[in-house]
Each structure stands twice: as C-alpha cells, then as structure tokens.
Design a protein around this motif. Sequence first.
Motif, PDB file in Angstrom:
ATOM      1  N   GLU A 135      77.454 -21.313  81.799  1.00 22.14           N
ATOM      2  CA  GLU A 135      76.155 -21.824  81.955  1.00 22.14           C
ATOM      3  C   GLU A 135      76.542 -23.339  82.404  1.00 22.14           C
ATOM      4  O   GLU A 135      75.794 -23.980  83.179  1.00 22.14           O
ATOM      5  CB  GLU A 135      75.268 -21.750  80.527  1.00 22.14           C
ATOM      6  CG  GLU A 135      74.865 -20.452  80.080  1.00 22.14           C
ATOM      7  CD  GLU A 135      73.816 -20.044  80.964  1.00 22.14           C
ATOM      8  OE1 GLU A 135      73.245 -20.506  82.009  1.00 22.14           O
ATOM      9  OE2 GLU A 135      73.538 -18.764  80.866  1.00 22.14           O
ATOM     10  N   LEU A 139      74.999 -25.141  85.666  1.00 26.50           N
ATOM     11  CA  LEU A 139      74.011 -26.273  85.604  1.00 26.50           C
ATOM     12  C   LEU A 139      74.510 -27.327  86.492  1.00 26.50           C
ATOM     13  O   LEU A 139      73.526 -28.151  87.034  1.00 26.50           O
ATOM     14  CB  LEU A 139      74.076 -26.700  84.161  1.00 26.50           C
ATOM     15  CG  LEU A 139      73.204 -25.931  83.049  1.00 26.50           C
ATOM     16  CD1 LEU A 139      73.482 -26.354  81.618  1.00 26.50           C
ATOM     17  CD2 LEU A 139      71.969 -26.216  83.383  1.00 26.50           C
ATOM     18  N   SER A 142      73.076 -26.955  89.784  1.00 31.31           N
ATOM     19  CA  SER A 142      71.918 -26.757  89.836  1.00 31.31           C
ATOM     20  C   SER A 142      70.890 -28.105  89.464  1.00 31.31           C
ATOM     21  O   SER A 142      71.273 -28.924  88.659  1.00 31.31           O
ATOM     22  CB  SER A 142      71.235 -25.531  89.423  1.00 31.31           C
ATOM     23  OG  SER A 142      69.828 -25.268  89.208  1.00 31.31           O
ATOM     24  N   ARG A 144      67.842 -27.120  88.130  1.00 33.45           N
ATOM     25  CA  ARG A 144      66.885 -26.782  87.274  1.00 33.45           C
ATOM     26  C   ARG A 144      67.060 -26.998  85.789  1.00 33.45           C
ATOM     27  O   ARG A 144      68.213 -27.273  85.446  1.00 33.45           O
ATOM     28  CB  ARG A 144      66.836 -25.056  87.408  1.00 33.45           C
ATOM     29  CG  ARG A 144      66.561 -24.503  88.494  1.00 33.45           C
ATOM     30  CD  ARG A 144      66.232 -23.215  88.433  1.00 33.45           C
ATOM     31  NE  ARG A 144      67.543 -22.371  88.277  1.00 33.45           N
ATOM     32  CZ  ARG A 144      67.723 -22.038  86.993  1.00 33.45           C
ATOM     33  NH1 ARG A 144      67.012 -22.091  86.200  1.00 33.45           N
ATOM     34  NH2 ARG A 144      69.007 -21.414  86.906  1.00 33.45           N
ATOM     35  N   GLN A 146      67.221 -25.729  82.305  1.00 33.46           N
ATOM     36  CA  GLN A 146      67.621 -24.727  81.682  1.00 33.46           C
ATOM     37  C   GLN A 146      67.381 -24.335  80.492  1.00 33.46           C
ATOM     38  O   GLN A 146      67.530 -25.448  79.432  1.00 33.46           O
ATOM     39  CB  GLN A 146      69.058 -24.146  82.056  1.00 33.46           C
ATOM     40  CG  GLN A 146      69.443 -22.940  81.815  1.00 33.46           C
ATOM     41  CD  GLN A 146      68.893 -21.590  82.612  1.00 33.46           C
ATOM     42  OE1 GLN A 146      68.893 -21.944  83.659  1.00 33.46           O
ATOM     43  NE2 GLN A 146      68.825 -20.791  81.909  1.00 33.46           N
ATOM     44  N   GLU A 147      66.927 -23.427  79.773  1.00 31.26           N
ATOM     45  CA  GLU A 147      66.874 -23.238  78.395  1.00 31.26           C
ATOM     46  C   GLU A 147      67.698 -22.046  77.781  1.00 31.26           C
ATOM     47  O   GLU A 147      67.784 -20.880  78.611  1.00 31.26           O
ATOM     48  CB  GLU A 147      65.331 -22.712  78.126  1.00 31.26           C
ATOM     49  CG  GLU A 147      65.242 -22.702  76.477  1.00 31.26           C
ATOM     50  CD  GLU A 147      63.843 -22.388  75.942  1.00 31.26           C
ATOM     51  OE1 GLU A 147      63.239 -23.169  75.212  1.00 31.26           O
ATOM     52  OE2 GLU A 147      63.292 -21.074  76.404  1.00 31.26           O
ATOM     53  N   THR A 165      67.502 -26.781  75.572  1.00 30.74           N
ATOM     54  CA  THR A 165      67.137 -27.365  76.804  1.00 30.74           C
ATOM     55  C   THR A 165      67.968 -28.075  77.452  1.00 30.74           C
ATOM     56  O   THR A 165      68.068 -29.253  77.058  1.00 30.74           O
ATOM     57  CB  THR A 165      65.654 -27.737  76.607  1.00 30.74           C
ATOM     58  OG1 THR A 165      64.837 -26.759  75.982  1.00 30.74           O
ATOM     59  CG2 THR A 165      64.966 -28.084  77.876  1.00 30.74           C
ATOM     60  N   HIS A 210      60.633 -18.934  82.800  1.00 26.08           N
ATOM     61  CA  HIS A 210      61.577 -19.353  83.626  1.00 26.08           C
ATOM     62  C   HIS A 210      61.690 -18.599  85.087  1.00 26.08           C
ATOM     63  O   HIS A 210      61.515 -17.610  85.428  1.00 26.08           O
ATOM     64  CB  HIS A 210      63.133 -18.825  82.980  1.00 26.08           C
ATOM     65  CG  HIS A 210      63.222 -18.990  81.531  1.00 26.08           C
ATOM     66  ND1 HIS A 210      63.968 -20.313  81.072  1.00 26.08           N
ATOM     67  CD2 HIS A 210      62.608 -18.648  80.456  1.00 26.08           C
ATOM     68  CE1 HIS A 210      63.837 -20.158  79.740  1.00 26.08           C
ATOM     69  NE2 HIS A 210      63.021 -19.274  79.401  1.00 26.08           N
ATOM     70  N   HIS A 212      63.104 -18.495  88.883  1.00 29.44           N
ATOM     71  CA  HIS A 212      64.443 -18.444  89.634  1.00 29.44           C
ATOM     72  C   HIS A 212      64.284 -18.081  91.059  1.00 29.44           C
ATOM     73  O   HIS A 212      63.355 -16.993  91.470  1.00 29.44           O
ATOM     74  CB  HIS A 212      65.454 -17.200  89.225  1.00 29.44           C
ATOM     75  CG  HIS A 212      66.010 -17.478  87.753  1.00 29.44           C
ATOM     76  ND1 HIS A 212      66.953 -18.163  87.605  1.00 29.44           N
ATOM     77  CD2 HIS A 212      65.286 -17.304  86.501  1.00 29.44           C
ATOM     78  CE1 HIS A 212      67.054 -18.280  86.034  1.00 29.44           C
ATOM     79  NE2 HIS A 212      66.272 -17.810  85.611  1.00 29.44           N
TER      80      HIS A 212
END
Length: 389
Positions: A135, A139, A142, A144, A146-147, A165, A210, A212
């Motif tokens: 992850e 990350l 990206s 975004r 993320q959670e 988060t 979420h 995508h």
Amino acid sequence: MNVEKFIQRAEALHKRLADLYQTANVLPWIPADLLPQAFKELYNTSKIVQLAAEELYQQNEELLQTRDWLEAERQRYQELFELAPDGYLVTNTEGIIQEANLTAAKLLNVSKHFLVGKPMINFVLLEERQQIRNELVQLSQSDRVQELLVRLQQHYGEFFDAALTVAVVRNHQGKAISLRWIVRNITDRQQLKSVTIKNDNDLFNTRPIHKHSKGETIPLNPLVIWYVCQGLVKLSTYSETGEELLIGLATAGMVFGSSLTSLNIYQATALSDVELVSIYASEIAASPNLSHTLLPKINQRLQQTESFLVICGKRRVQERLQHLLQLLKREVGETVPEGTRLSVRFTHEDIASACCTTRVTITRLMGKLQEQGVISFDLKKHIILKDFD
C-alpha cells in the motif's frame, strides 16, 4: 550588521559627504568643475543609499511582524495537532515516523519520544505487514487519500482494529516527500454495531465511499470485503505462464475480496470508474443481520465463478466465446433498440483471458460474428448483441 546600525552608518556617511561638499566649494585652488562635481555625485549617491536603507528598515519591520504572526499560527496548529481527538502521525514515504501527537502515542501505548524514528509497520500484525508495504508503494504513486483497515498492536499491549487514513505530501517538483496518517481505534464500533439492514443502501449510507478510476488496481485486504456501489470490477489471477485469467466480474450490488478466495494471486481491477465501500470482517461476525444480507451476494459471486469455470471447460474456443457473451449479456447487458448493449467496454484481451485463448484468435472470431450480423459496436466500442441466445 543589523538594519538599524546600517541606517546609522548610512546617515553618518551622508553627513560627512555633505560637509566635504561644502568645504570644497570655498577652497580657491580646487578647479570649479572637478572636485565639487565628484562630491556632488557622491552626495547624491549617499541620498539614494539613505532612502534604500529607510525602505529596508520598513521591510524588515514588516518581516518581523509576519514572522511573529507565522509563529503564533504555527503554535496554534501545533496545539490543534497535539490535542486532536484522533491519532495523527507524519512519516516519510517509507513509513518511518517523524511526528506524532499525544492521541497517537496513547493509542499505541508509547511515549511520543519513543515513536519518532520507529517504522509504522512495527505496530502492524506480522501477517498484514506485506500488504501495508504494498500500500505504501502505491500511495507514493497516487494522489488519492486512502483508507486502510488493519489490526494494530500496542507496545506491550493489546491488539485493536484500526482505520488508517493516509494522504501523500509532495514537493514543488511533484515528488512524494512524506505521508500524513489519521489513526482511529474502531474496535468498539465494530463490536457494538449491529443494526437492522433493510436494503443494500444501509450498507454504505454511513460509510466512506472509495472511488477508483478505470484501469486502476484496487487494493485488497484480507480483513475487508468490498461492496460495489457503482461500476464494474474485474477479478483475475495469473497462470504459470504469466497469462492473465479472468475469474469474475463484480457489478453493482456484488461483493469481492481476497478473503473469499484461496488463490495465491488475486487481483481486482476497475473496468470503469467504480465506487466501493469497505465492510470489515469483524462486523460480519458481530452482526447476524449483516451476515444474512451478504450471504446471497457471496453466493452470487460463487455461482458466477462456476459459470466462468464452465466456459474454460468448453473444448472449442468458439463455444467459449459464445458462452462468455451470454454470461456478459446476463451480467452487464442493457436493452437498446439494436439489441443488448454491454454497459462496459471489454477489450479483445479481456475476452481472450476469460476464454483461455489468445487475443489474435478472439479478434478473428469477433470479426466473423460482426460479419454475420450477430454483434456490432456503438460509437464508444461497446459490444451490442443482436438476437444472441
């Protein structure tokens, strides 16, 4: 030298030059057009320096005021950071903790001083650490937020369910330089949450969505089941030769997750823009109503997987293609004047992976079906099935 001393010396220089200029004007042996002119130029230059010094002084005063204001703001935000009800961490891109607030230290049962310099991964269960490492890599690539739902272990303490988060911080060149984490203990929420679910909307009305984008790989967590609110997700694995094999399609109202398979390699890819909500495994165990609602959806996924197995068992590729198109018609078909349109655009490579054949073979067979008038394509290259049974 500070600004005030610079201004004092500039004024003293200006005064001495003025005196020299007056003296030069009364001395008879100095040519009238030589030394006085030089002093005059120096005098004018000193006036410019004096004006610049005054302007610099004013700017320095403004900078001091700005510095004081920034320091007050920094202190205010530092207090907000420290006293926030949620745990906050700042790490580098590798997950090494650089800052932590009091709530985070309390959650992890350690002092703030001990946390700094420690890898965030140290507080994650051993069996989940590789997932978190993956992850972190995603990350950094990206933007975004993320959670992540994981189980954390306190220092010399108990395990607890946590929602993390994570957001990426980038420099002016766009390079990821740090990660910001919000850490929440959701154990009580998971154990006490047992509500009556009247319809599917109750699954995600109070949950974060979420999102995508098409083509994006969706992260999988063995503790989480994803519920599809909107869009289509391709579920696939890889053969020993490295070829992708399509094993399922999760449409709106369906569920998927790595805990629902025994495959070592299991990948979820968005075939369109999708919206998902996460359902923690402990919630399902704690809520009979939630289990009752999800059981038919899990059964639906099982039946679909069996349908894909039947397709792979057909000896002739043409038969595999025919059965696949029938399955897609049933799963993602929508009625249009020309026939049944597949709501998602499938590439020849997608179809080939489901039929266990090559893209070249599928292109040839699809061309024949188009010549026969069995299929056609709309302007967005979506397949339209005409009288296809």
